[in-house]
Design a protein around this motif. Structure first.
Motif, PDB file in Angstrom:
ATOM      1  N   VAL A 109       0.868  -1.185   0.000  1.00 49.54           N
ATOM      2  CA  VAL A 109       0.000   0.000   0.000  1.00 49.54           C
ATOM      3  C   VAL A 109       0.896   1.224   0.000  1.00 49.54           C
ATOM      4  CG1 VAL A 109      -1.774   1.288   1.229  1.00 49.54           C
ATOM      5  CG2 VAL A 109      -1.786  -1.217   1.282  1.00 49.54           C
ATOM      6  N   THR A 110       0.603   2.169  -0.886  1.00 46.99           N
ATOM      7  CA  THR A 110       1.416   3.389  -0.950  1.00 46.99           C
ATOM      8  C   THR A 110       0.603   4.602  -0.530  1.00 46.99           C
ATOM      9  OG1 THR A 110       0.833   3.774  -3.282  1.00 46.99           O
ATOM     10  CG2 THR A 110       2.820   2.471  -2.842  1.00 46.99           C
ATOM     11  N   PHE A 164      10.672  12.433   6.046  1.00 45.75           N
ATOM     12  CA  PHE A 164      11.634  11.338   6.120  1.00 45.75           C
ATOM     13  C   PHE A 164      11.700  10.804   7.552  1.00 45.75           C
ATOM     14  CE2 PHE A 164      13.808  12.142   1.998  1.00 45.75           C
ATOM     15  CZ  PHE A 164      14.038  10.830   1.635  1.00 45.75           C
ATOM     16  N   ARG A 165      11.757  11.723   8.505  1.00 43.65           N
ATOM     17  CA  ARG A 165      11.840  11.335   9.913  1.00 43.65           C
ATOM     18  C   ARG A 165      10.562  10.623  10.361  1.00 43.65           C
ATOM     19  NH1 ARG A 165      14.009  16.117  13.651  1.00 43.65           N
ATOM     20  NH2 ARG A 165      13.793  14.394  15.136  1.00 43.65           N
ATOM     21  N   SER A 166       9.421  11.047   9.821  1.00 43.77           N
ATOM     22  CA  SER A 166       8.153  10.405  10.192  1.00 43.77           C
ATOM     23  C   SER A 166       8.132   8.953   9.761  1.00 43.77           C
ATOM     24  CB  SER A 166       6.984  11.167   9.547  1.00 43.77           C
ATOM     25  OG  SER A 166       6.904  12.483  10.049  1.00 43.77           O
ATOM     26  N   VAL A 167       8.596   8.694   8.538  1.00 43.55           N
ATOM     27  CA  VAL A 167       8.637   7.319   8.041  1.00 43.55           C
ATOM     28  C   VAL A 167       9.624   6.490   8.857  1.00 43.55           C
ATOM     29  CG1 VAL A 167       9.180   5.849   6.066  1.00 43.55           C
ATOM     30  CG2 VAL A 167       7.962   8.003   5.715  1.00 43.55           C
ATOM     31  N   GLN A 168      10.784   7.096   9.176  1.00 39.54           N
ATOM     32  CA  GLN A 168      11.788   6.380   9.946  1.00 39.54           C
ATOM     33  C   GLN A 168      11.294   6.068  11.354  1.00 39.54           C
ATOM     34  OE1 GLN A 168      14.778   5.249   8.681  1.00 39.54           O
ATOM     35  NE2 GLN A 168      14.765   4.115  10.611  1.00 39.54           N
ATOM     36  N   VAL A 186      10.510   4.510   2.412  1.00 43.52           N
ATOM     37  CA  VAL A 186      10.293   5.840   1.857  1.00 43.52           C
ATOM     38  C   VAL A 186      10.008   5.718   0.369  1.00 43.52           C
ATOM     39  CG1 VAL A 186      11.348   8.090   1.412  1.00 43.52           C
ATOM     40  CG2 VAL A 186      11.799   6.899   3.566  1.00 43.52           C
ATOM     41  N   GLY A 187       8.995   6.440  -0.117  1.00 43.18           N
ATOM     42  CA  GLY A 187       8.608   6.372  -1.519  1.00 43.18           C
ATOM     43  C   GLY A 187       9.471   7.242  -2.411  1.00 43.18           C
ATOM     44  N   VAL A 188       9.420   6.981  -3.709  1.00 50.62           N
ATOM     45  CA  VAL A 188      10.234   7.709  -4.685  1.00 50.62           C
ATOM     46  C   VAL A 188       9.883   9.195  -4.711  1.00 50.62           C
ATOM     47  CG1 VAL A 188       8.616   7.205  -6.575  1.00 50.62           C
ATOM     48  CG2 VAL A 188      11.001   7.728  -7.088  1.00 50.62           C
TER      49      VAL A 188
END
Length: 214
Positions: A109-110, A164-168, A186-188
């Motif tokens: 899911v993206t 970026f930090r949220s995904v990490q 992380v998405g493209v």
């Protein structure tokens, strides 16, 4: 019949008060005053390859290469082209996936950038693109616009770093990602946003640098 004369403010020659411009240097004249008309004129600092803008009362500080020449303008045009490319990357990245999640039975899911801060980054990218295109067509960037470019580019960079930090953080705190049952990445789109922001910042400081040299 005696013809009244006035002094050209550009070269100092005496000119008829009825002359539209100085026959010696071509400086536009206001009848009977010799004052400059608002517009682009020879650089008061003596740089023959450049012109400066006179608003009718004072020099504004804006400069440009003299039409027909590229001296002092190549660096600015290059920076603005970089800005256009960076803005296009930001706009495109705003619509692409910023994060993806893969889980058993569900699949992958993206999440598109437009479902979050991508709306803001897309608007910022459009503003940067329009500003760069207009400035490139005129061959000049005002001080206010160069500062605005830096602020917008910095804002886009802040969005990229924050997301970026949220995904990490999701990766580090999820109990499901630790056992490998669920993977998040992380998405493209977010990578494209980050690259676009970095290039936009570089281009913005290049614009400031070329202004300081003119």
């Amino acid at each position: 019949m005696l013809i009244a004369l006035t002094t050209c403010s550009e070269c100092g020659r005496e000119v008829s008060e009825f002359a539209a411009s100085c026959p010696s240097c071509g400086n536009p004249m206001n009848a009977a005053t010799g004052a400059k008309e608002a517009g682009w004129h020879n650089d008061p600092n003596g740089k023959q390859s450049h012109q400066a803008y006179w608003d009718g009362e004072k020099w504004t500080g804006e400069t440009r290469a003299t039409p027909g020449t590229t001296a002092g303008n190549t660096g600015l045009l290059t920076a603005l082209k970089l800005m256009m490319g960076a803005a296009a990357a930001v706009i495109l990245g705003s619509f692409l996936p910023w994060a993806s999640l893969t889980a058993p039975l569900v699949g992958t899911v993206t999440q598109s950038g437009m479902e979050g801060d991508g709306v803001i980054s897309a608007i910022a990218g459009v503003i940067l693109l329009v500003a760069a295109v207009v400035a490139h067509s005129k061959g000049v960037v005002s001080q206010a616009l160069s500062v605005l470019m830096i602020l917008i580019s910095g804002g886009i960079a802040f969005i990229a770093v924050t997301d970026f930090r949220s995904v990490q953080t999701l990766l580090d705190t999820s109990e499901f990602t630790s056992d490998g049952s669920i993977s998040t990445s992380v998405g493209v789109g977010l990578y494209l946003i980050a690259i676009g922001a970095a290039v936009a910042l570089i281009a913005s400081f290049m614009v400031v640098g070329t202004r300081n040299k003119t």
